[in-house]
Design a protein around this motif. Structure first.
Motif, PDB file in Angstrom:
ATOM      1  N   ASN A 424      43.851  32.578  59.771  1.00 57.68           N
ATOM      2  CA  ASN A 424      42.955  33.550  59.487  1.00 57.68           C
ATOM      3  C   ASN A 424      42.925  34.017  58.190  1.00 57.68           C
ATOM      4  OD1 ASN A 424      41.805  33.809  62.105  1.00 57.68           O
ATOM      5  ND2 ASN A 424      43.767  35.512  62.765  1.00 57.68           N
ATOM      6  N   PHE A 425      44.097  33.849  57.344  1.00 59.93           N
ATOM      7  CA  PHE A 425      44.217  34.627  56.000  1.00 59.93           C
ATOM      8  C   PHE A 425      44.302  33.535  54.869  1.00 59.93           C
ATOM      9  CE2 PHE A 425      45.932  38.036  58.740  1.00 59.93           C
ATOM     10  CZ  PHE A 425      45.069  38.944  58.127  1.00 59.93           C
ATOM     11  N   LEU A 426      44.316  32.106  55.010  1.00 63.18           N
ATOM     12  CA  LEU A 426      44.497  31.119  53.844  1.00 63.18           C
ATOM     13  C   LEU A 426      43.042  31.353  53.004  1.00 63.18           C
ATOM     14  CD1 LEU A 426      46.413  29.365  53.007  1.00 63.18           C
ATOM     15  CD2 LEU A 426      45.407  27.627  53.868  1.00 63.18           C
ATOM     16  N   ILE A 427      41.915  31.044  53.714  1.00 59.68           N
ATOM     17  CA  ILE A 427      40.572  31.031  52.931  1.00 59.68           C
ATOM     18  C   ILE A 427      40.484  32.330  52.229  1.00 59.68           C
ATOM     19  CG2 ILE A 427      38.166  30.579  53.281  1.00 59.68           C
ATOM     20  CD1 ILE A 427      38.977  28.538  55.389  1.00 59.68           C
ATOM     21  N   PRO A 428      40.491  33.328  53.134  1.00 58.33           N
ATOM     22  CA  PRO A 428      40.026  34.620  52.410  1.00 58.33           C
ATOM     23  C   PRO A 428      41.193  35.195  51.244  1.00 58.33           C
ATOM     24  CG  PRO A 428      40.177  35.019  54.785  1.00 58.33           C
ATOM     25  CD  PRO A 428      40.757  33.510  54.613  1.00 58.33           C
ATOM     26  N   ALA A 429      42.451  34.552  51.421  1.00 60.71           N
ATOM     27  CA  ALA A 429      43.289  34.877  50.383  1.00 60.71           C
ATOM     28  C   ALA A 429      43.005  34.198  49.091  1.00 60.71           C
ATOM     29  CB  ALA A 429      44.690  34.812  50.825  1.00 60.71           C
ATOM     30  N   ILE A 430      42.779  33.058  49.531  1.00 59.12           N
ATOM     31  CA  ILE A 430      42.517  31.959  48.215  1.00 59.12           C
ATOM     32  C   ILE A 430      40.887  32.566  47.230  1.00 59.12           C
ATOM     33  CG2 ILE A 430      41.534  29.978  47.624  1.00 59.12           C
ATOM     34  CD1 ILE A 430      43.507  28.496  49.719  1.00 59.12           C
ATOM     35  N   LEU A 431      40.230  32.757  48.392  1.00 60.35           N
ATOM     36  CA  LEU A 431      38.951  33.568  47.598  1.00 60.35           C
ATOM     37  C   LEU A 431      39.121  34.840  46.679  1.00 60.35           C
ATOM     38  CD1 LEU A 431      36.333  32.814  50.459  1.00 60.35           C
ATOM     39  CD2 LEU A 431      36.350  31.540  48.535  1.00 60.35           C
ATOM     40  N   ALA A 432      40.067  35.449  47.267  1.00 61.94           N
ATOM     41  CA  ALA A 432      40.142  36.912  46.755  1.00 61.94           C
ATOM     42  C   ALA A 432      41.024  36.681  45.356  1.00 61.94           C
ATOM     43  CB  ALA A 432      41.156  37.784  47.589  1.00 61.94           C
ATOM     44  N   VAL A 433      41.875  35.768  45.486  1.00 60.07           N
ATOM     45  CA  VAL A 433      42.485  35.320  44.280  1.00 60.07           C
ATOM     46  C   VAL A 433      41.349  34.585  43.091  1.00 60.07           C
ATOM     47  CG1 VAL A 433      44.355  34.024  43.174  1.00 60.07           C
ATOM     48  CG2 VAL A 433      44.853  35.238  45.316  1.00 60.07           C
ATOM     49  N   VAL A 434      40.842  33.921  43.692  1.00 58.24           N
ATOM     50  CA  VAL A 434      39.650  33.250  42.840  1.00 58.24           C
ATOM     51  C   VAL A 434      38.856  34.288  42.094  1.00 58.24           C
ATOM     52  CG1 VAL A 434      37.672  31.735  42.750  1.00 58.24           C
ATOM     53  CG2 VAL A 434      39.821  30.999  43.824  1.00 58.24           C
ATOM     54  N   ALA A 435      38.436  35.215  42.991  1.00 58.55           N
ATOM     55  CA  ALA A 435      37.600  36.449  42.635  1.00 58.55           C
ATOM     56  C   ALA A 435      38.331  37.082  41.519  1.00 58.55           C
ATOM     57  CB  ALA A 435      37.209  37.346  43.616  1.00 58.55           C
ATOM     58  N   MET A 436      39.587  37.465  41.621  1.00 58.95           N
ATOM     59  CA  MET A 436      40.150  38.133  40.808  1.00 58.95           C
ATOM     60  C   MET A 436      40.237  37.329  39.352  1.00 58.95           C
ATOM     61  SD  MET A 436      43.117  39.642  43.350  1.00 58.95           S
ATOM     62  CE  MET A 436      44.307  40.509  42.187  1.00 58.95           C
ATOM     63  N   ALA A 437      40.383  36.228  39.382  1.00 57.86           N
ATOM     64  CA  ALA A 437      40.684  35.339  38.185  1.00 57.86           C
ATOM     65  C   ALA A 437      39.402  35.184  37.782  1.00 57.86           C
ATOM     66  CB  ALA A 437      41.246  33.893  38.639  1.00 57.86           C
ATOM     67  N   LEU A 438      38.448  35.220  38.344  1.00 57.17           N
ATOM     68  CA  LEU A 438      37.063  35.218  37.646  1.00 57.17           C
ATOM     69  C   LEU A 438      36.534  36.555  36.967  1.00 57.17           C
ATOM     70  CD1 LEU A 438      34.671  32.988  38.040  1.00 57.17           C
ATOM     71  CD2 LEU A 438      33.678  34.402  39.648  1.00 57.17           C
ATOM     72  N   MET A 439      37.026  37.630  37.502  1.00 60.09           N
ATOM     73  CA  MET A 439      37.083  38.898  37.010  1.00 60.09           C
ATOM     74  C   MET A 439      37.631  38.911  35.711  1.00 60.09           C
ATOM     75  SD  MET A 439      37.849  41.733  39.990  1.00 60.09           S
ATOM     76  CE  MET A 439      37.294  41.074  41.568  1.00 60.09           C
ATOM     77  N   VAL A 440      38.934  38.462  35.747  1.00 64.86           N
ATOM     78  CA  VAL A 440      39.685  38.507  34.216  1.00 64.86           C
ATOM     79  C   VAL A 440      39.004  37.625  33.076  1.00 64.86           C
ATOM     80  CG1 VAL A 440      41.925  37.758  33.228  1.00 64.86           C
ATOM     81  CG2 VAL A 440      41.938  38.836  35.354  1.00 64.86           C
ATOM     82  N   VAL A 441      38.554  36.499  33.789  1.00 64.26           N
ATOM     83  CA  VAL A 441      37.729  35.630  32.678  1.00 64.26           C
ATOM     84  C   VAL A 441      36.500  36.464  32.250  1.00 64.26           C
ATOM     85  CG1 VAL A 441      36.109  33.322  32.405  1.00 64.26           C
ATOM     86  CG2 VAL A 441      38.640  33.438  33.827  1.00 64.26           C
ATOM     87  N   ILE A 444      37.000  41.892  32.878  1.00 62.11           N
ATOM     88  CA  ILE A 444      37.614  42.890  33.607  1.00 62.11           C
ATOM     89  C   ILE A 444      39.110  42.762  33.766  1.00 62.11           C
ATOM     90  CG2 ILE A 444      37.934  44.268  35.856  1.00 62.11           C
ATOM     91  CD1 ILE A 444      34.982  42.888  36.578  1.00 62.11           C
ATOM     92  N   GLN A 445      40.043  43.602  32.956  1.00 62.85           N
ATOM     93  CA  GLN A 445      41.264  42.915  32.321  1.00 62.85           C
ATOM     94  C   GLN A 445      42.168  44.361  32.750  1.00 62.85           C
ATOM     95  OE1 GLN A 445      40.889  41.319  28.637  1.00 62.85           O
ATOM     96  NE2 GLN A 445      40.356  39.242  29.466  1.00 62.85           N
ATOM     97  N   LYS A 446      41.830  45.264  33.130  1.00 66.72           N
ATOM     98  CA  LYS A 446      42.669  46.413  33.636  1.00 66.72           C
ATOM     99  C   LYS A 446      43.253  45.934  34.821  1.00 66.72           C
ATOM    100  CE  LYS A 446      40.459  50.127  30.912  1.00 66.72           C
ATOM    101  NZ  LYS A 446      39.914  51.224  31.044  1.00 66.72           N
ATOM    102  N   ALA A 447      44.649  46.127  34.752  1.00 59.95           N
ATOM    103  CA  ALA A 447      45.414  45.758  36.285  1.00 59.95           C
ATOM    104  C   ALA A 447      44.839  46.369  37.333  1.00 59.95           C
ATOM    105  CB  ALA A 447      46.781  45.930  36.021  1.00 59.95           C
ATOM    106  N   TRP A 448      44.727  47.576  37.345  1.00 63.48           N
ATOM    107  CA  TRP A 448      44.353  48.322  38.577  1.00 63.48           C
ATOM    108  C   TRP A 448      42.983  48.061  39.176  1.00 63.48           C
ATOM    109  CZ3 TRP A 448      47.224  50.542  41.896  1.00 63.48           C
ATOM    110  CH2 TRP A 448      48.555  51.068  41.474  1.00 63.48           C
ATOM    111  N   ALA A 449      42.200  47.792  38.177  1.00 65.51           N
ATOM    112  CA  ALA A 449      40.562  47.360  38.438  1.00 65.51           C
ATOM    113  C   ALA A 449      40.670  46.043  39.029  1.00 65.51           C
ATOM    114  CB  ALA A 449      39.791  47.518  37.281  1.00 65.51           C
ATOM    115  N   VAL A 450      41.458  45.069  38.392  1.00 66.91           N
ATOM    116  CA  VAL A 450      41.477  43.846  38.897  1.00 66.91           C
ATOM    117  C   VAL A 450      42.059  43.831  40.484  1.00 66.91           C
ATOM    118  CG1 VAL A 450      42.333  41.347  38.842  1.00 66.91           C
ATOM    119  CG2 VAL A 450      41.450  42.633  36.697  1.00 66.91           C
ATOM    120  N   ILE A 451      43.196  44.186  40.655  1.00 67.41           N
ATOM    121  CA  ILE A 451      43.939  44.312  42.232  1.00 67.41           C
ATOM    122  C   ILE A 451      42.825  45.277  42.955  1.00 67.41           C
ATOM    123  CG2 ILE A 451      45.948  45.361  43.156  1.00 67.41           C
ATOM    124  CD1 ILE A 451      47.378  45.237  40.535  1.00 67.41           C
ATOM    125  N   GLY A 452      42.239  46.263  42.493  1.00 71.55           N
ATOM    126  CA  GLY A 452      41.446  47.026  43.486  1.00 71.55           C
ATOM    127  C   GLY A 452      40.223  46.241  43.812  1.00 71.55           C
TER     128      GLY A 452
END
Lengths: 660, 167
Positions: A424-441, A444-452
């Motif tokens: 259930n979680f592997l793909i959603p978790a990977i996609l969320a991490v990819v999205a977070m990396a994309l945000m940083v790139v 969007i680099q404020k920690a709270w914002a990226v995590i949120g």
């Protein structure tokens, strides 16, 4: 008119006392005739409360300044709509509205088609009548709405201009419907306990009423936030003011109840906890009223200081002690069904974590709200507990809550095995991490914002998967078309999918909050006529400053043309309104909204030569806050919508009594 | 020579003073991030319920003077903490928008998390108790434990399909 209006209050009080006594007598003597008489009394009370409301509406609309309330809150030039809505601008009027809603709800329960023949009805009616008696006593002897003045003034004091806004017409009404609505689950719970009726009938009915109260409470807070945003001119929507906190706390505990009640339905567990949540939610509504009406805490919302708060505190004390007594007296009955869990990781466990975080958030709000009093009592030093405190304390708790919300739908009931989790979680978790990396790139680099935002992406994916897998499963068996399958899936599980819509709405609201809190930019500039202000991609040309008169109010306004990336996107007209009968002017902001951001302009100051000072703000993603709010409404309505009742209305299987 | 030095120093002082005047005369942005960091620490006491960063100078005379004082201190090179200390000494802790993170006021910050952690630990033990209770009673077959709601969904769809066929 004076006699008639006051008679509605005192006759209402007499009828409420009569109905309460006769229903109590009917219950103890098992005499249906007495119960029916009491129920008839409830209808008569509704007539009285309606007449009292109509009387006050009439007096306000016709500017009868011989009445203290009319003088205090209206003036003759006030538009008719605000004359009428002044009914809930003051202490006694708003309590009258509260009483009216309470009586209305009581009639709806006492004469409900679904509750016909149900022995809980007399008990619920009696408990609600106890509340009604209290409110009529307040209206009759403490905060009287129909008091005549010794001398009739020529003009009234007028309505606070802050309240002259469409948001203020609806905000108090919805908030009161929510507050009063929470008395119903309380009455249901108490009736069930008194009847020793611990099956899940009452909890299903209670859940329905709680969703309705929760929806109104949400609407009240949303309208309040929207009003603050457009009317107060500070560009915010939530200030963690004690009174806002007072409405947020029962919202949090009611949300906790709506989730933990599912465990009770499925596993017959958490009965004591659920009843405690209902009692807490109800007590918090009274606590909120105590805060608003007592003046113990400084608040922009507070009514004039009065001893009214004390009465609410006493009433709250009596209600809570009474409720705890009933709960304790039925403790062994409730304890009997203490349950068991199959695994540490399951949907049940996630609901417990959800409850921990929601009640923890409510405690955090409560603690921050009362800490000034605690500090003063302990060290004699007053402190202010404002936005920085609440933002710091609540952000991690509510973010964790969002995470639980994202994860919960994909957890299985009973037990989630490692295999199940991985699936259930592997793909959603990977996609969320990819999205977070994309945000940083993308910057969007404020920690709270990226995590949120990462958690929000996870939430969207898990919820999408819930819909996707449900539709897929249906189609596999029925070969329906996708949309038909989705429709049937949702309408056959209204509560579940309504809940998911609400979750998505909350995610949108969180997007708006994270975006606007972390990435807002603003400037304050003084410019000459014809000059422009530049902020990010925007150029705002200041073209004209003028003055107009509307009724007794003087309005100073600026005309401005807005360009974005060199392209004209519209014009705005920020205003400053000077009221004929109010010292403080108010701001009407100039606003251009888009899905990406709001351009928010306030006319702050000006000089005779046309030079003016403006506050210009860019608030990112605010629109998502309103879209999310809309989805909460849709989701809640979808969840409680009756259809053919097949999902909602349970059959009563509890103990039988002679009266109903 | 001495005279020349004096004249030189005077000239430098004059130029320096002029630059200060120029800085002060330049319009200050009361909505800048650096001003926000300082001013949002202090609560306006006019009854608006806002801090001195948000409070509108048009409607509140109190904030006009307060804002000017803060700018003056910032121009003197005072940092956020020093300005905070200055005002707390005069008005007490009440002027701050949030309690100090020291002394008794620290309780305000810590308490919600302490309660949350304690409740979290309690919930862990409750779940553990319930799980153990279950384990001692009966072992759930693995196939049943893997059953999830989508399977429920499939089942209900099948039942509905059958119902349509025969009813």
């Amino acid at each position: 008119m004076y006699l008639f209006a006051n008679a509605t209050i005192y006759v209402g009080l007499a009828l409420a006392i009569y109905s309460l006594l006769i229903i109590t007598l009917g219950i103890s003597t098992k005499n249906q005739k007495l119960i029916n008489s009491g129920k008839g009394g409830v209808i008569a009370i509704l007539v009285c409360a309606s007449m009292a409301m109509l009387s006050l509406f009439y007096l306000l609309a016709t500017s009868q300044f011989q009445y203290e309330y009319v003088t205090d809150y209206t003036s003759s030039e006030l538009p008719i709509i605000y004359k009428l809505t002044a009914l809930w601008a003051g202490n006694s009027g708003s309590l009258l509205l509260w009483t009216f809603f309470l009586v209305l709800y009581t009639v709806m329960i006492a004469f409900s088609r679904k509750m016909r023949g149900n022995p809980m009805v007399p008990y619920i009616s009696a408990i609600l009548l106890g509340n009604i008696v209290f409110f009529f006593l307040i209206l009759g002897f403490v905060a009287k709405p129909f008091v005549l003045l010794d001398q009739v003034p020529i003009e009234g004091h007028g309505l606070n201009p802050m309240l002259q806004n469409p948001g203020m017409i609806i905000h108090p009404v919805t908030l009161y419907l929510g507050y009063v609505g929470l008395a119903i689950p309380f009455a249901f719970a108490m009736a069930a306990l008194i009847l020793k009726n611990v099956d899940d009938f009452w909890i299903k009915m209670t859940r329905r009423w709680t969703i309705i109260a929760w929806l109104f409470l949400s609407l009240g807070n949303i309208f309040g936030g929207q009003w603050a945003y457009v009317e107060l001119g500070w560009g915010g929507y939530w200030a963690w003011d004690p009174v806002e906190n007072a409405s947020f706390m029962p919202w949090l505990t009611a949300t906790a109840f709506l989730h933990s009640v599912m465990i009770q339905e499925r596993k017959n567990m958490l009965k004591i906890w659920n009843i405690s949540l209902i009692i807490t939610s109800y007590a918090l509504t009274l606590f909120g009223t105590f805060l608003v009406r007592s003046g113990v805490l400084t608040s922009v919302h507070a009514f004039a200081n009065s001893n009214l708060g004390l009465y609410f505190l006493i009433f709250m004390g009596v209600a809570v002690i009474g409720a705890l007594y009933v709960l304790m007296s039925r403790y062994s009955l409730l304890k009997r069904s203490a349950g068991e869990f199959n695994s540490y990781i399951s949907k049940e466990s996630s609901f417990l974590i959800n409850n921990l975080l929601l009640v923890g958030a409510a405690f955090g709000v409560f603690w921050g709200t009362v800490f000034p009093l605690v500090s003063e009592a302990v060290r004699g030093t007053k402190v202010t507990v404002g936005m920085p405190f609440f933002n710091t304390v609540q952000a991690p708790i509510l973010l964790s809550m969002m995470f639980v919300m994202a994860v919960c739908p994909l957890l299985a009931w009973q037990r989630s095995s490692l295999k199940n989790l991985k699936k259930n979680f592997l793909i959603p978790a990977i996609l969320a991490v990819v999205a977070m990396a994309l945000m940083v790139v993308l910057g969007i680099q404020k920690a709270w914002a990226v995590i949120g935002f990462g958690v929000i992406v996870l939430l969207f994916i898990t919820h999408f998967l819930e819909f996707y897998r449900g539709v897929k499963a249906r189609r596999k068996m029925t070969n329906e078309k996708v949309y038909l399958s989705l429709y049937r899936l949702m309408t056959k599980n209204r509560r579940r999918y309504g809940g998911y819509i609400v979750h998505i709405g909350i995610a949108f609201i969180a997007m708006g909050i994270i975006g606007s809190q972390n990435y807002d930019v603003q400037t304050m500039k003084t410019v000459n006529l014809g000059d422009s202000i530049e902020l990010k991609d925007y150029r705002i040309n200041y073209e004209r400053l003028d003055q107009k008169r509307e009724g007794i109010n003087d309005i100073v306004y600026a005309e401005m043309t807005v360009f974005k990336n060199g392209k004209r996107i519209g014009s705005i007209m920020p205003e400053k309104v000077f009221y004929g009968n109010w010292d403080q002017p108010s701001s009407e902001v100039g606003l251009i909204s888009s899905l990406k951001e709001d351009l928010y302009v306030v006319l702050s100051d000006w000089e005779d030569d046309g030079k003016a000072t403006f506050i210009v703000k860019i608030n990112p993603m605010i629109t998502w806050l309103w879209i999310g709010s809309f989805m909460i409404v849709i989701g809640s309505l979808f969840a409680v919508w009756n259809g053919k009742y097949q999902n909602i209305t349970p059959r009563y299987t509890g103990v039988r009594k002679e009266v109903s | 020579m001495k005279r020349k030095i004096y004249i030189g120093l005077l000239l430098i002082a004059f130029i320096f003073q002029a630059s200060i005047i120029q800085v002060q005369a330049k319009e200050f942005d009361y909505k800048s991030k650096e001003f926000e960091a300082v001013a949002s620490q202090f609560m306006c006491t006019c009854g608006c319920g806002q801090d001195h960063f948000e409070c509108d100078p048009k409607t509140c005379n109190l904030t006009v003077g307060f804002k000017e004082d803060i700018v003056e201190m910032m121009n003197k090179g005072w940092n956020k903490e020093k300005i905070r200390e200055y005002y707390v000494n005069i008005y007490g802790e009440e002027i701050l928008t949030a309690p100090e993170k020291s002394g008794f006021s620290l309780v305000a910050w810590v308490m919600p998390f302490v309660v949350l952690i304690l409740a979290g630990v309690a919930i862990f033990f409750i779940i553990r108790k319930w799980v153990k209770k279950k384990e001692t009673e009966v072992q759930t077959p693995d196939n049943e434990s893997d059953k999830d709601e989508v399977e429920d969904e499939i089942l209900s769809s099948m039942i509905e399909e059958e119902r349509k066929k025969y009813l």
